[in-house]
Motif scaffolding. Structure first.
Motif, PDB file in Angstrom:
ATOM      1  N   GLU B  16       6.649   2.123   1.534  1.00 21.36           N
ATOM      2  CA  GLU B  16       6.840   2.697   2.874  1.00 21.36           C
ATOM      3  C   GLU B  16       5.668   3.599   3.254  1.00 21.36           C
ATOM      4  OE1 GLU B  16      11.313   3.499   3.977  1.00 21.36           O
ATOM      5  OE2 GLU B  16      10.901   4.153   1.927  1.00 21.36           O
ATOM      6  N   ILE B  17       5.209   4.383   2.281  1.00 21.18           N
ATOM      7  CA  ILE B  17       4.065   5.261   2.574  1.00 21.18           C
ATOM      8  C   ILE B  17       2.804   4.432   2.788  1.00 21.18           C
ATOM      9  CG2 ILE B  17       2.532   7.048   1.622  1.00 21.18           C
ATOM     10  CD1 ILE B  17       4.955   8.417   0.453  1.00 21.18           C
ATOM     11  N   MET B  18       2.677   3.353   2.038  1.00 27.41           N
ATOM     12  CA  MET B  18       1.474   2.541   2.212  1.00 27.41           C
ATOM     13  C   MET B  18       1.461   1.843   3.575  1.00 27.41           C
ATOM     14  SD  MET B  18       0.030   3.598  -0.332  1.00 27.41           S
ATOM     15  CE  MET B  18      -1.535   2.776  -0.080  1.00 27.41           C
ATOM     16  N   GLN B  19       2.639   1.579   4.133  1.00 24.18           N
ATOM     17  CA  GLN B  19       2.680   1.047   5.505  1.00 24.18           C
ATOM     18  C   GLN B  19       2.118   2.083   6.488  1.00 24.18           C
ATOM     19  OE1 GLN B  19       6.512  -0.512   6.700  1.00 24.18           O
ATOM     20  NE2 GLN B  19       6.743  -1.613   4.764  1.00 24.18           N
ATOM     21  N   VAL B  20       2.477   3.345   6.245  1.00 25.03           N
ATOM     22  CA  VAL B  20       1.939   4.413   7.096  1.00 25.03           C
ATOM     23  C   VAL B  20       0.425   4.521   6.895  1.00 25.03           C
ATOM     24  CG1 VAL B  20       1.984   6.907   7.549  1.00 25.03           C
ATOM     25  CG2 VAL B  20       4.126   5.682   7.092  1.00 25.03           C
ATOM     26  N   MET B  21       0.006   4.423   5.647  1.00 25.22           N
ATOM     27  CA  MET B  21      -1.437   4.489   5.358  1.00 25.22           C
ATOM     28  C   MET B  21      -2.187   3.352   6.056  1.00 25.22           C
ATOM     29  SD  MET B  21      -2.460   7.068   3.509  1.00 25.22           S
ATOM     30  CE  MET B  21      -3.937   6.565   2.633  1.00 25.22           C
ATOM     31  N   GLN B  22      -1.588   2.175   6.033  1.00 22.55           N
ATOM     32  CA  GLN B  22      -2.210   1.018   6.681  1.00 22.55           C
ATOM     33  C   GLN B  22      -2.514   1.331   8.155  1.00 22.55           C
ATOM     34  OE1 GLN B  22      -3.051  -2.161   5.457  1.00 22.55           O
ATOM     35  NE2 GLN B  22      -3.811  -2.684   7.499  1.00 22.55           N
ATOM     36  N   ARG B  23      -1.549   2.001   8.790  1.00 21.45           N
ATOM     37  CA  ARG B  23      -1.729   2.356  10.197  1.00 21.45           C
ATOM     38  C   ARG B  23      -2.785   3.455  10.353  1.00 21.45           C
ATOM     39  NH1 ARG B  23       0.943   6.295  12.774  1.00 21.45           N
ATOM     40  NH2 ARG B  23       2.603   6.377  11.211  1.00 21.45           N
ATOM     41  N   LEU B  24      -2.729   4.452   9.475  1.00 18.95           N
ATOM     42  CA  LEU B  24      -3.598   5.620   9.645  1.00 18.95           C
ATOM     43  C   LEU B  24      -5.064   5.361   9.303  1.00 18.95           C
ATOM     44  CD1 LEU B  24      -1.324   8.478   8.234  1.00 18.95           C
ATOM     45  CD2 LEU B  24      -1.773   7.916  10.625  1.00 18.95           C
ATOM     46  N   ILE B  25      -5.295   4.470   8.361  1.00 13.66           N
ATOM     47  CA  ILE B  25      -6.706   4.261   7.977  1.00 13.66           C
ATOM     48  C   ILE B  25      -7.427   3.334   8.948  1.00 13.66           C
ATOM     49  CG2 ILE B  25      -6.392   4.783   5.524  1.00 13.66           C
ATOM     50  CD1 ILE B  25      -6.314   1.844   4.892  1.00 13.66           C
ATOM     51  N   ASN B  26      -6.671   2.675   9.817  1.00 18.30           N
ATOM     52  CA  ASN B  26      -7.305   1.805  10.811  1.00 18.30           C
ATOM     53  C   ASN B  26      -7.423   2.520  12.149  1.00 18.30           C
ATOM     54  OD1 ASN B  26      -7.787  -1.129   9.788  1.00 18.30           O
ATOM     55  ND2 ASN B  26      -5.880  -0.449   8.817  1.00 18.30           N
ATOM     56  N   VAL B  27      -8.624   2.933  12.451  1.00 20.71           N
ATOM     57  CA  VAL B  27      -8.908   3.635  13.700  1.00 20.71           C
ATOM     58  C   VAL B  27     -10.057   2.890  14.374  1.00 20.71           C
ATOM     59  CG1 VAL B  27      -9.643   5.815  14.742  1.00 20.71           C
ATOM     60  CG2 VAL B  27      -8.214   5.830  12.682  1.00 20.71           C
ATOM     61  N   PRO B  28      -9.832   2.311  15.550  1.00 21.96           N
ATOM     62  CA  PRO B  28     -10.866   1.511  16.191  1.00 21.96           C
ATOM     63  C   PRO B  28     -12.219   2.219  16.259  1.00 21.96           C
ATOM     64  CG  PRO B  28      -8.809   1.335  17.402  1.00 21.96           C
ATOM     65  CD  PRO B  28      -8.589   2.372  16.335  1.00 21.96           C
ATOM     66  N   ASP B  29     -13.261   1.491  15.893  1.00 22.44           N
ATOM     67  CA  ASP B  29     -14.649   1.951  15.927  1.00 22.44           C
ATOM     68  C   ASP B  29     -14.970   3.006  14.863  1.00 22.44           C
ATOM     69  OD1 ASP B  29     -15.136   0.287  18.102  1.00 22.44           O
ATOM     70  OD2 ASP B  29     -14.528   1.853  19.525  1.00 22.44           O
ATOM     71  N   LYS B  30     -13.965   3.477  14.150  1.00 22.33           N
ATOM     72  CA  LYS B  30     -14.190   4.566  13.201  1.00 22.33           C
ATOM     73  C   LYS B  30     -13.919   4.109  11.774  1.00 22.33           C
ATOM     74  CE  LYS B  30     -12.871   9.449  12.840  1.00 22.33           C
ATOM     75  NZ  LYS B  30     -11.896  10.444  13.306  1.00 22.33           N
ATOM     76  N   ARG B  31     -12.757   3.457  11.606  1.00 23.38           N
ATOM     77  CA  ARG B  31     -12.364   3.047  10.255  1.00 23.38           C
ATOM     78  C   ARG B  31     -11.631   1.717  10.309  1.00 23.38           C
ATOM     79  NH1 ARG B  31     -10.075   8.675   9.687  1.00 23.38           N
ATOM     80  NH2 ARG B  31      -8.036   7.742   9.903  1.00 23.38           N
ATOM     81  N   THR B  32     -11.829   0.953   9.250  1.00 18.27           N
ATOM     82  CA  THR B  32     -11.015  -0.235   9.025  1.00 18.27           C
ATOM     83  C   THR B  32     -10.445  -0.109   7.618  1.00 18.27           C
ATOM     84  OG1 THR B  32     -12.965  -1.389   8.187  1.00 18.27           O
ATOM     85  CG2 THR B  32     -12.412  -1.732  10.511  1.00 18.27           C
ATOM     86  N   GLY B  33      -9.444  -0.897   7.315  1.00 14.05           N
ATOM     87  CA  GLY B  33      -8.950  -0.783   5.960  1.00 14.05           C
ATOM     88  C   GLY B  33      -7.696  -1.565   5.664  1.00 14.05           C
ATOM     89  N   ARG B  34      -7.352  -1.548   4.387  1.00 14.55           N
ATOM     90  CA  ARG B  34      -6.153  -2.226   3.906  1.00 14.55           C
ATOM     91  C   ARG B  34      -5.417  -1.292   2.959  1.00 14.55           C
ATOM     92  NH1 ARG B  34      -8.535  -8.054   2.066  1.00 14.55           N
ATOM     93  NH2 ARG B  34      -6.427  -8.369   1.295  1.00 14.55           N
ATOM     94  N   ALA B  35      -4.104  -1.339   3.008  1.00 14.26           N
ATOM     95  CA  ALA B  35      -3.279  -0.565   2.085  1.00 14.26           C
ATOM     96  C   ALA B  35      -2.453  -1.535   1.262  1.00 14.26           C
ATOM     97  CB  ALA B  35      -2.376   0.382   2.864  1.00 14.26           C
ATOM     98  N   VAL B  36      -2.525  -1.404  -0.046  1.00 12.45           N
ATOM     99  CA  VAL B  36      -1.822  -2.328  -0.948  1.00 12.45           C
ATOM    100  C   VAL B  36      -1.027  -1.538  -1.983  1.00 12.45           C
ATOM    101  CG1 VAL B  36      -3.591  -4.106  -0.629  1.00 12.45           C
ATOM    102  CG2 VAL B  36      -3.784  -2.496  -2.547  1.00 12.45           C
ATOM    103  N   THR B  37      -0.102  -2.235  -2.639  1.00 13.12           N
ATOM    104  CA  THR B  37       0.769  -1.531  -3.587  1.00 13.12           C
ATOM    105  C   THR B  37       0.571  -1.957  -5.049  1.00 13.12           C
ATOM    106  OG1 THR B  37       2.515  -3.148  -3.190  1.00 13.12           O
ATOM    107  CG2 THR B  37       2.584  -1.128  -1.867  1.00 13.12           C
ATOM    108  N   THR B  38      -0.197  -3.024  -5.282  1.00 13.96           N
ATOM    109  CA  THR B  38      -0.409  -3.446  -6.678  1.00 13.96           C
ATOM    110  C   THR B  38      -1.892  -3.486  -7.018  1.00 13.96           C
ATOM    111  OG1 THR B  38      -0.601  -5.827  -6.242  1.00 13.96           O
ATOM    112  CG2 THR B  38       1.636  -4.942  -6.486  1.00 13.96           C
TER     113      THR B  38
END
Lengths: 239, 105
Positions: B16-38
């Motif tokens: 559940e926290i990694m779903q939030v991280m997935q949203r937070l680390i992706n900021v248009p023009d600033k950051r891209t990213g992936r959140a995984v659990t394994t």
């Protein structure tokens, strides 16, 4: 040799979100000051004002010890551990967030603002099972002396966190002098003036000023005004 | 000058926290990213793309951290690896800035 760094109140970060005004002693969210990242294990000290009926919606935390000290008004707390509580002035709330907690904190009063200190401390151990605690403080035991509101367990006067940290709170009459003895060699002491004025080891501090002290075995404190309220946070300097 | 967007991989065990991280680390023009659990997902992601920053989140113990660092040293040696504290909280922006500026609290 002891070192002292004064953090004047007006040098803190500030965020104004309308419903929330936050004064940040250390870098947080949009406030980034490389010289104000942390003080040892103490990472966050936010002096928050929440508008009536407003608050922090459901959001997660992990691997952080989060201490809330209401200064006026009350917060309504809900979390996915099953806790629904109201924490108000004269109480302290502690969340050990470990592997993860979702929670919300709303102003319990629809009209009046709530003021509280939100303090985060790095945990001694990662990935612990999350815990919630809330204690009512004995106000009489804070008159002209320090009450250890947080101390390593067992702490019969307050509560504990997963870190070798001591939080002491006291309300003093003008002219009252106290000596705080540091519990562990090498620990630092962060003195935060909630109300009034103090002189601490010769450093004058007014409301919401703070003094970061390293290398001292004891700290000499003189209250310079009546009802002067001071929070002392003793933490390891290696988080 | 920090190059943008910063590509971030977040690894943690709390889904559940990694779903939030997935949203937070992706900021248009600033950051891209992936959140995984394994760890397997993390290593697979590193084989697919190059990350500037790898954030180790709650649930990653010392053993897992050592394994991830060892693998990353071979696959993605230029990635900065840091611990993330707070679960997608007010520290996230600071941690990214510090890591990219080459310093850490």
């Amino acid at each position: 040799m002891s070192t002292y760094i004064t953090h004047k109140a007006d040098t803190r970060g500030k965020a104004d979100h309308g419903w929330l005004t936050s004064f940040q002693s250390f870098s947080f969210a949009g406030y980034y000051n490389p010289d104000r990242i942390n003080f040892g294990a103490l990472r966050v000290l936010n002096d928050d004002i929440v508008a009536g009926g407003k608050g922090f919606g459901i959001h997660p935390h992990d691997n952080m010890e989060i201490i809330s000290i209401p200064l006026s008004g009350a917060l309504e707390h809900r979390d996915n551990l099953g806790n629904t509580k109201v924490v108000g002035e004269g109480e302290v709330q502690v969340m050990s967030t470990g592997t993860g907690v979702f929670h919300s904190e709303y102003n319990h009063n629809a009209e009046e603002e709530a003021r509280f200190l939100q303090i985060w401390v790095f945990p001694k151990e990662l990935n612990i099972t999350p815990q919630y605690d809330q204690v009512t403080l004995d106000q009489a035991k804070m008159n002209n002396r320090f009450l250890p509101i947080i101390a390593p367990a067992p702490n019969k006067e307050g509560t504990s966190i997963h870190q070798d940290a001591w939080f002491n709170l006291g309300v003093f009459d003008a002219g009252r002098q106290e000596t705080y003895t540091v519990n562990e060699p090498g620990h630092g002491v962060y003195a935060f003036v909630i109300d009034g004025s103090f002189t601490i080891d010769g450093h004058r501090l007014d409301q919401r000023d703070a003094l970061a002290i390293e290398g001292a075995a004891s700290v000499n404190i003189i209250a310079e005004s009546d009802k002067a309220r001071l929070l002392l946070i003793e933490v390891p300097m290696q988080p | 000058m920090i190059k943008q967007p910063i590509n971030i991989l977040a690894i943690g065990r709390n889904g559940e926290i990694m779903q939030v991280m997935q949203r937070l680390i992706n900021v248009p023009d600033k950051r891209t990213g992936r959140a995984v659990t394994t760890d397997e997902e993390a290593i697979a992601a590193c084989r697919e793309e190059t990350f500037d920053l790898v954030m180790l989140c709650a649930g990653i113990d010392e053993s897992a951290e050592a394994g991830i660092r060892q693998q990353l040293a071979q696959i993605n040696p230029n990635a900065v690896v840091i611990r993330h504290y707070g679960g997608g909280s007010g520290l996230l922006e600071n941690e990214i800035m510090m890591a990219m500026a080459g310093r850490q609290a």
